[in-house]
Every structure is written in structure tokens, then in C-alpha cells.
Motif scaffolding. Sequence first.
Motif, PDB file in Angstrom:
ATOM      1  N   ILE A 537      16.117   7.569 -10.003  1.00 29.02           N
ATOM      2  CA  ILE A 537      15.236   8.099  -9.234  1.00 29.02           C
ATOM      3  C   ILE A 537      15.661   7.466  -7.706  1.00 29.02           C
ATOM      4  O   ILE A 537      15.488   6.596  -7.590  1.00 29.02           O
ATOM      5  N   ALA A 538      16.713   8.128  -6.915  1.00 28.32           N
ATOM      6  CA  ALA A 538      17.106   7.661  -5.828  1.00 28.32           C
ATOM      7  C   ALA A 538      16.100   7.442  -4.640  1.00 28.32           C
ATOM      8  O   ALA A 538      14.953   8.108  -4.709  1.00 28.32           O
ATOM      9  N   VAL A 539      16.224   6.417  -3.743  1.00 28.99           N
ATOM     10  CA  VAL A 539      15.164   6.117  -2.772  1.00 28.99           C
ATOM     11  C   VAL A 539      15.783   6.309  -1.405  1.00 28.99           C
ATOM     12  O   VAL A 539      16.941   6.065  -1.002  1.00 28.99           O
ATOM     13  N   PHE A 540      14.868   7.356  -0.764  1.00 26.87           N
ATOM     14  CA  PHE A 540      15.484   7.847   0.581  1.00 26.87           C
ATOM     15  C   PHE A 540      14.486   7.180   1.669  1.00 26.87           C
ATOM     16  O   PHE A 540      13.307   7.238   1.304  1.00 26.87           O
ATOM     17  N   SER A 541      14.982   7.182   2.925  1.00 32.02           N
ATOM     18  CA  SER A 541      14.094   7.024   3.813  1.00 32.02           C
ATOM     19  C   SER A 541      13.250   8.129   4.083  1.00 32.02           C
ATOM     20  O   SER A 541      13.451   9.401   3.785  1.00 32.02           O
ATOM     21  N   GLY A 542      12.046   7.969   4.853  1.00 36.71           N
ATOM     22  CA  GLY A 542      11.256   8.941   5.359  1.00 36.71           C
ATOM     23  C   GLY A 542       9.621   8.426   5.198  1.00 36.71           C
ATOM     24  O   GLY A 542       9.443   7.735   4.435  1.00 36.71           O
ATOM     25  N   THR A 543       8.787   9.334   5.801  1.00 37.11           N
ATOM     26  CA  THR A 543       7.546   9.016   5.850  1.00 37.11           C
ATOM     27  C   THR A 543       6.957   9.259   4.421  1.00 37.11           C
ATOM     28  O   THR A 543       7.087  10.127   3.748  1.00 37.11           O
ATOM     29  N   LYS A 544       5.813   8.370   4.004  1.00 41.66           N
ATOM     30  CA  LYS A 544       5.123   8.242   3.046  1.00 41.66           C
ATOM     31  C   LYS A 544       3.809   8.529   3.211  1.00 41.66           C
ATOM     32  O   LYS A 544       3.147   7.663   3.910  1.00 41.66           O
ATOM     33  N   PHE A 545       3.115   9.753   3.085  1.00 44.79           N
ATOM     34  CA  PHE A 545       1.803  10.100   3.639  1.00 44.79           C
ATOM     35  C   PHE A 545       0.650   9.685   2.757  1.00 44.79           C
ATOM     36  O   PHE A 545       0.775   9.466   1.610  1.00 44.79           O
ATOM     37  N   ALA A 546      -0.259   9.322   3.567  1.00 41.35           N
ATOM     38  CA  ALA A 546      -1.739   8.741   2.875  1.00 41.35           C
ATOM     39  C   ALA A 546      -2.557   9.897   3.118  1.00 41.35           C
ATOM     40  O   ALA A 546      -2.577  10.445   4.352  1.00 41.35           O
ATOM     41  N   GLN A 550     -10.479  12.134   7.274  1.00 45.65           N
ATOM     42  CA  GLN A 550     -11.260  13.529   7.088  1.00 45.65           C
ATOM     43  C   GLN A 550     -11.314  13.978   5.709  1.00 45.65           C
ATOM     44  O   GLN A 550     -12.205  14.489   5.152  1.00 45.65           O
ATOM     45  N   LEU A 551      -9.834  14.309   5.216  1.00 44.66           N
ATOM     46  CA  LEU A 551      -9.976  14.910   4.002  1.00 44.66           C
ATOM     47  C   LEU A 551     -10.463  14.062   2.691  1.00 44.66           C
ATOM     48  O   LEU A 551     -11.226  14.502   1.944  1.00 44.66           O
ATOM     49  N   SER A 552     -10.432  12.730   2.865  1.00 48.42           N
ATOM     50  CA  SER A 552     -10.934  11.867   1.957  1.00 48.42           C
ATOM     51  C   SER A 552     -12.531  12.292   1.856  1.00 48.42           C
ATOM     52  O   SER A 552     -13.222  11.904   0.944  1.00 48.42           O
ATOM     53  N   GLN A 553     -13.228  12.214   3.233  1.00 46.90           N
ATOM     54  CA  GLN A 553     -14.466  12.300   3.144  1.00 46.90           C
ATOM     55  C   GLN A 553     -15.026  13.824   2.644  1.00 46.90           C
ATOM     56  O   GLN A 553     -16.050  13.891   2.151  1.00 46.90           O
ATOM     57  N   ARG A 554     -14.070  14.723   2.741  1.00 47.72           N
ATOM     58  CA  ARG A 554     -14.333  16.217   2.202  1.00 47.72           C
ATOM     59  C   ARG A 554     -14.361  15.851   0.639  1.00 47.72           C
ATOM     60  O   ARG A 554     -15.067  16.703   0.125  1.00 47.72           O
ATOM     61  N   ASN A 612      -2.306   3.154   1.695  1.00 52.40           N
ATOM     62  CA  ASN A 612      -1.835   2.005   2.243  1.00 52.40           C
ATOM     63  C   ASN A 612      -2.972   0.852   2.439  1.00 52.40           C
ATOM     64  O   ASN A 612      -2.973  -0.412   2.141  1.00 52.40           O
ATOM     65  N   ALA A 613      -4.191   1.409   2.791  1.00 50.48           N
ATOM     66  CA  ALA A 613      -5.184   0.708   2.961  1.00 50.48           C
ATOM     67  C   ALA A 613      -5.737   0.108   1.579  1.00 50.48           C
ATOM     68  O   ALA A 613      -6.204  -1.062   1.356  1.00 50.48           O
ATOM     69  N   GLN A 614      -5.695   0.910   0.738  1.00 47.14           N
ATOM     70  CA  GLN A 614      -5.990   0.625  -0.814  1.00 47.14           C
ATOM     71  C   GLN A 614      -5.204  -0.592  -1.328  1.00 47.14           C
ATOM     72  O   GLN A 614      -5.591  -1.622  -2.100  1.00 47.14           O
ATOM     73  N   GLN A 615      -3.882  -0.500  -0.920  1.00 46.68           N
ATOM     74  CA  GLN A 615      -2.903  -1.523  -1.149  1.00 46.68           C
ATOM     75  C   GLN A 615      -3.423  -2.733  -0.555  1.00 46.68           C
ATOM     76  O   GLN A 615      -3.389  -3.664  -1.334  1.00 46.68           O
ATOM     77  N   THR A 616      -3.650  -2.595   0.637  1.00 43.12           N
ATOM     78  CA  THR A 616      -3.827  -3.928   1.204  1.00 43.12           C
ATOM     79  C   THR A 616      -5.339  -4.665   0.812  1.00 43.12           C
ATOM     80  O   THR A 616      -5.526  -5.602   0.507  1.00 43.12           O
ATOM     81  N   ASP A 639      -4.330   6.757  -3.460  1.00 43.35           N
ATOM     82  CA  ASP A 639      -5.106   7.020  -2.245  1.00 43.35           C
ATOM     83  C   ASP A 639      -6.622   7.142  -2.435  1.00 43.35           C
ATOM     84  O   ASP A 639      -7.324   6.740  -1.221  1.00 43.35           O
ATOM     85  N   TYR A 640      -7.050   7.044  -3.579  1.00 38.41           N
ATOM     86  CA  TYR A 640      -8.599   6.992  -3.872  1.00 38.41           C
ATOM     87  C   TYR A 640      -9.208   5.588  -4.479  1.00 38.41           C
ATOM     88  O   TYR A 640     -10.337   5.404  -4.084  1.00 38.41           O
ATOM     89  N   ALA A 641      -8.525   4.907  -5.051  1.00 38.76           N
ATOM     90  CA  ALA A 641      -9.013   3.658  -5.619  1.00 38.76           C
ATOM     91  C   ALA A 641      -7.959   2.530  -5.903  1.00 38.76           C
ATOM     92  O   ALA A 641      -6.750   2.913  -5.732  1.00 38.76           O
ATOM     93  N   THR A 642      -8.381   1.390  -6.185  1.00 38.42           N
ATOM     94  CA  THR A 642      -7.675   0.218  -6.575  1.00 38.42           C
ATOM     95  C   THR A 642      -8.012  -0.499  -7.808  1.00 38.42           C
ATOM     96  O   THR A 642      -9.358  -0.730  -8.016  1.00 38.42           O
ATOM     97  N   LEU A 643      -7.162  -0.495  -8.853  1.00 40.36           N
ATOM     98  CA  LEU A 643      -7.322  -1.074 -10.119  1.00 40.36           C
ATOM     99  C   LEU A 643      -6.935  -2.550 -10.146  1.00 40.36           C
ATOM    100  O   LEU A 643      -5.671  -2.773  -9.923  1.00 40.36           O
ATOM    101  N   ILE A 644      -7.890  -3.501 -10.626  1.00 39.33           N
ATOM    102  CA  ILE A 644      -7.346  -4.880 -10.782  1.00 39.33           C
ATOM    103  C   ILE A 644      -7.528  -5.183 -12.336  1.00 39.33           C
ATOM    104  O   ILE A 644      -8.578  -4.974 -12.687  1.00 39.33           O
ATOM    105  N   TRP A 645      -6.834  -5.968 -12.762  1.00 42.95           N
ATOM    106  CA  TRP A 645      -6.819  -6.650 -13.964  1.00 42.95           C
ATOM    107  C   TRP A 645      -6.736  -8.086 -13.991  1.00 42.95           C
ATOM    108  O   TRP A 645      -6.075  -8.768 -13.210  1.00 42.95           O
ATOM    109  N   GLY A 646      -7.566  -8.818 -14.806  1.00 44.75           N
ATOM    110  CA  GLY A 646      -7.502 -10.635 -14.808  1.00 44.75           C
ATOM    111  C   GLY A 646      -7.927 -10.611 -16.128  1.00 44.75           C
ATOM    112  O   GLY A 646      -8.242 -10.155 -17.171  1.00 44.75           O
TER     113      GLY A 646
END
Length: 801
Positions: A537-546, A550-554, A612-616, A639-646
Motif C-alpha cells: 500500500i503506497a503512502v501518499f501525502s495528503g490530509t488525514k482527517f479526524a 461536533q460530529l463526535s458529540q452527535r 490525533n488527540a486520542q493518539q496523544t 477517532d473514538y477510543a485508545t486501547l492500552i495493554w500492559g
Amino acid sequence: MTALPPAFETWFAKRGWHIHPHQQDMLSRADHAALLLIAPTGGGKTLAGFLPTLVDLASNPHEGLHTLYISPLKALAADIRRNLTTPVEEMGLPIRIEDRTGDTSSARKKRQRADPPHILLTTPESLALLTSYEDAPRIFAGLKRVVVDEIHALAESKRGDQLMLALSRVQAMCPDLKRVGLSATVEDPKAIAHLLARHPDPCEILLADPGPEPQIAMLNTDAPPPWAGGGAVYAIPAVMEEIKRHKITLIFHNTRAQAEIFFHNLWLANEEALPIGIHHGSLDRIQRERVEAAMQRGELRAVVCTGSLDLGIDWGDVDLVIQVGAPKNVKRLVQRIGRANHRYNAPSKALLVPANRFEVIECHAALEAARDHDLDGEPRGPGPRDVLCQHILIRACSGPFDTDVLFAEVKSTGSYADLTRSEFDDCLDFCAAGGYALRAYDQWQRLLERDGLWQLRDPRAARLIRMNIGTIQDSDLLKVRMKRTRGGKPLGEIEEGFAASLTPGDTFLIGGQIVKYEGLRDMTVEVSRDAARKPKIAVFSGTKFATSTQLSQRILRLLARDDHSALPVHTADWIALQAGVSRLPEAGRLLIESFPHDGREHVCIYGFAGRNAQQTLGLLITKRMEDMGLAPMGFVSTDYATLIWGLNPLQDATGLFNRDALRKGLDRWLAGNALMKRTFRASATIAGLIQRNLPQLRKSGRQATFSSDILYDTLAKYDPNHLLLDITRQEAMRGLIDFGRIDDMLDRIDDRIDLLRLSRVTPFAAPLFLEAGRTPVEGVAQERLLEEETERLMQAAGLMN
């Protein structure tokens, strides 16, 4: 009311048209300083913007440039030129129309400067370049109007800030210049009007009849969407049937890589060999133009595309839009829907195809928002200072300037209206000498003051500055072309990092075909055709949307409903199962699940803050967990969650989300992180500290990275308060890291955290186990596992009692 001249009335009548109310309003208000027209797609916005110009030029001979048209896309400028030429030629109007973009020949550009057309259609970058010439006052002499099309698209990026700074310069040369903004999708008209107006002058907002409601629905498929992934391969048969039922179908994707994969799979399923094309920004220009021309001629049945076809180009007989993957942003969805049935008072038709189970919920939330006309958008911050630095250098190219005058011009720009004089002077000082740590180096000694005016220290520097005008960051791209022995045909571009991962013989997708990597020659990736093996799968430049806030609250409000029968049965059952096993996430609370699985302890945090925020959040929380002795090993985010294992279970979340502690952890993490260096590189390039384009040479991504890394380390050590480091911190917090959305999340939950200790994986957490892009955490967990493995091996070898 300004009457339409007889020649125009006759032309409208011959076509069976009549002037729309909003077009008449634009004509009647032609003398207003600034106008923002919001009209539906296909409602004749462009003609409304140009009518005052055409009427004026038809009756009042004019020498030189009369109207500037600014477009976010080169293709849109060319399309408008073609469409505008038709009424001009059919009415026999003495009007010369030309476009000027990066694709325009140098000979034509030179002629346009010497003899400007009446109407010039261009882009923000080309306009900024025009203002940089010494003869700019002559070029713009007599300019009366500027029309900014698709202004919402420009307002969302630094290109919009650069455009408005360039217009402040043009307005200084043409004080009576009238400004017009055109858009179909604006969530906050007052904010766009503030951006467009010459501060503090007002901008009038005209709202056209929105027309009939669009026909939007989810695509019905025999197979349910998968639990994770973004390819939507399951929907290929259903999409193929829709293509057969319509004249031309646009199939939008959120990323270029997903578009390539979908096109490849669609073509494999195209048993009737229907003509289908692919279009995105990383493909070669000739290939894009060939697809555009075929669409206009009605020779294609479908085009798989990205945001490259988002905006207002009239593609003729397009009667269906399909959005593959959740749109992430309601405004973007509405814009794309408008590509179908691009006619006034004709309803657009669109289908949404969720790529996975969570996206089913997001697509339904987006459909409801679109029907409610509830557009989303993030609030604009202050004008970026790296763009201001570039503007100062551009201004210096055109000749000596007075700082008080330039400061007043900049302050007349909406996004820079609150700029302080000290902030402006810091940018001027940087442009003049590079800042404290760089003053000793001649290459950054660019401006000097003489007789109270600032000017270029060396006039020859103007060429270099002009070569690097723009805010679009297209770094790390390598051209891809067929091997010379196979014709040498250019195919497009891929990211340098992806190219570096290839070895001869590897295959990948580009332009819908599988090619084999042959080697790198003169900074160009050479390939040959090879359809035999499964491609990378080639990697191209371009915006990666989050997903927007407002949509998350909906989505959260949708989950909170008692009845989910409007959703597909498989998704409604999944939600019910989650509610039974655990709990559903809520808008004013933060749900955290803790459970064992496969010999590891897991924590799932449902922040709904965007990828982006969930990654941070994953980076910061794993650091906090390590400090608490929980030995985290890695995480993955959506976009919705972060899963952590340990290794150890989370029993108490008290203090885990302390805002001050998270911010301190972020500052420590950023200090030595490659992300900061990447952000610095982008801002330093825009501000003119680093030149990507040099005479007879273009730096490779690695060369530019090496240069910027050295500069970053030098400034961080010797001048930590340097302007560009401050800009970098702001950009990182607002963009790639998106800490502001973590702040917003913490404000919403206000310590209302629900930690559930469960015995097994929950239905909502299960898809995250299938997500790609896992991030390992280096630390105590690895050391402990190594010690345990060493002890086991020693015992097996009989070396321990």
C-alpha cells in the motif's frame, strides 16, 4: 435595483434562464466594499460573483486588470475560465479572460505582467508572487474587484491567511477594491465575513435560497461492514450495481491510499469493463487532466477520487455521489454531496458507505447533521506568524517599505486584527537577521534599514524568496515514472519514506495499476508494470482527517438514545450488547474499561476526541501509567477510543487525567520528539528559514530534514525562546498533537470518570484489537519481560536452582 442590460437579458432568454434573486442582489450591491454570498451548489454562485464585472466591462471600456478571481484549485480556475468564456463570446463582449497558475507557461506569465487581461483567474500562491514584483503597482492599476471562490476551503488553512495578507497589499495599491466571497458550505458566516473584510470595515452576508433537500442515505449491502479497517471492500458489489444504475458516479475517499485500494478492487469486480477512472492529488497532472476531460465528455461511468474533486468544478452529468468511509466532517460531506445533480433547484443524491462497524454510527450521525443543516468547524486561531514572516519577505521583494505602513496593512487582515506591534516586530527581526542565535550567519542577514525604510540586503535574494512562496507543504515526495525502457511515462508521486522502504522487485499501487519498483534514478522512482503479485500500500501525502468535535458529540447523543432501531440490526445489536456487558459512553462523562485478555491487562479509554488527540492521549496516559508502576507495553488509537495493554491492571483512575500533570508530561515528551522537528521543519520552510527550492536544484526530503534538524537542535540549545520555536510549539499543540481537544474533553467530563473493572473484552473494545498502527511503549514492561524470559531460559538450561 440594477437592471440587467438588454444583451444579458437576451442571452439568458436564449438559454431559457432567468436571473436568480441572489444574482440580482449581487448585481445591485456591486458597490459594497465586501460581500459574502452563500448559495447552494449549482445555484450559479460563480456567475453571481462575475455579473457585476461583466456588466461593467460590457458598457465601460477598461484598460488592464479589472477583476481578480481566486480559486483554491488550479483545475477550478481553468474550469471557470472555460465556463466564463462562453457568455463572453456568445454576447460578443470585449473582455479578455486568462488564468495564471503553476501550470501556466513562463512566456504567458511574462506577457500577463506586461499586458494584464481584464479578468485574471489565479490561486493564492500566484497572487502572492505577483505582489512580489517591483512593477506590482502597474500590474494592479485599475483593479476594481476580487472574487474569492470556495472561500470556506481557503479559510481552513494557511493558504487563506496568505491570500488575505496578499489582498491587504493589493488593497493598499487599490484603495477602492471591492471584495466578494463565494461558498456553499459555511458553518459560521460571520467568521468567514470577518476573514474576508478589510478590518474594521463590515462585510455584508447574502444568503440564497438553499434549494431542495439532498437525498442522502446509507448504501444497503448484503454483507455487514467489518469490525475494523477502512477499505470497505465488502461494499464493492453494491457499489458496482449503483454505478450501473447511474450516468456518472463520484466515489469519494478520505485518503489517497484508500482510493487506490478501492479502485483496484472495484476494477477487479468490473466484469462488464465499464469505463472507470481514478483521480487524486498524487497522480501525474496529465493523468488527472485526462480523467477530467473524459468526465466532461461523459465518457466515464465512475471516478474514484479524494478531495481533489471536492470543490465547485461542474462535472456535467454526475448524478450520484458515494462517500466511502465516514466523512469525519459534516461540512465536507455536504460539499461532496453537492457534486451530484449540479443544477439549481435539483436535489443532490448521495450514498454513504461505512468502512467498519463504528463508522455505521458515525455515518448515521453525519446524515442527521446534514439533514439538520448543522455544519461543523473548528474555531480559527490568530493569524499564523510563519505566514506573516513570508509575507514580510515577499513585501521586501517588491521594494523598500515603511514598517508602520506594513503593520497597518497586516492589521487590516481579519485573522491578524489582534496582532500586537511586538509580535510584528519579532517577525520583522527574524526576517532581517534570523533571530538572536543566527545573527552571525550571512545567509540569514536578509533585510536592512536605510533612510527609515526596510529593504532586501541583497536584491538577488528576491529570486530565492519568490521560488519558495507558498504554504503548501509537499515535502518528502518523489516522482514515479515508468522505466525509460518502458516509455518513461510519469505516473505521480509517493512519499519519500515509503520509497525508502522499497527494494527492487517490490510492487505497489499507483493510478489504479500495480507497478514493480525497479530503482531510484535522479530522485525519481522508476517502475514497470507487474500485476502478478499482491501489492504494497503506497503512502501518499495528503490530509488525514479526524472526526470533528461536533460530529463526535452527535455520536454520543445518538448512543444515549433509548431506541436504536434506525440503525442496521447488526449495529443496534452490537450497541445493546455493549450496554449489557459494560456501559455506553456518555457525553458528559469519561468511560474507562479495564479487563484482562490473552495474558495481558488492557485499558480502553473512550474519549471521542479525534484520532490525533486520542493518539496523544495514549502517549501521555501510558507515561502516567508507567509512573504508577502499571508497566504499559503499547497502545492503539481511533477517532473514538485508545486501547492500552500492559502487565498490571488499572484499579484506580484517580489522578490519571490531571490536566497539569498531562501538560507537563506533554512538554517533556515534546522536548526531544521527532514530531516537533517535523513541525519545525514545516514552519521554518514557510517562514523562509529553510529553502526547499533552489536555482537548478531541489533539496530532497532527507537533505531538508537534516538541515532543519540541525537548526532545531541549535536553536533549542542556544535560543530556546526563538520565534520559530514558539511557532512550532503552537503549531504542534494545535495540529498534529491536538492537545486542545484533550483540554476540551477534560472540560466536558469535569472529573466525572467511570472506571469499570470487567472480566473480558467488551463489544466496543473488540474492534481496537484489529486496528493497525500500534505504538509500543519502551520502559519497565520490556525490562520485566526480558528478565522473566531470561530466568525461564536459565531454568530450562539447568543453570538455576
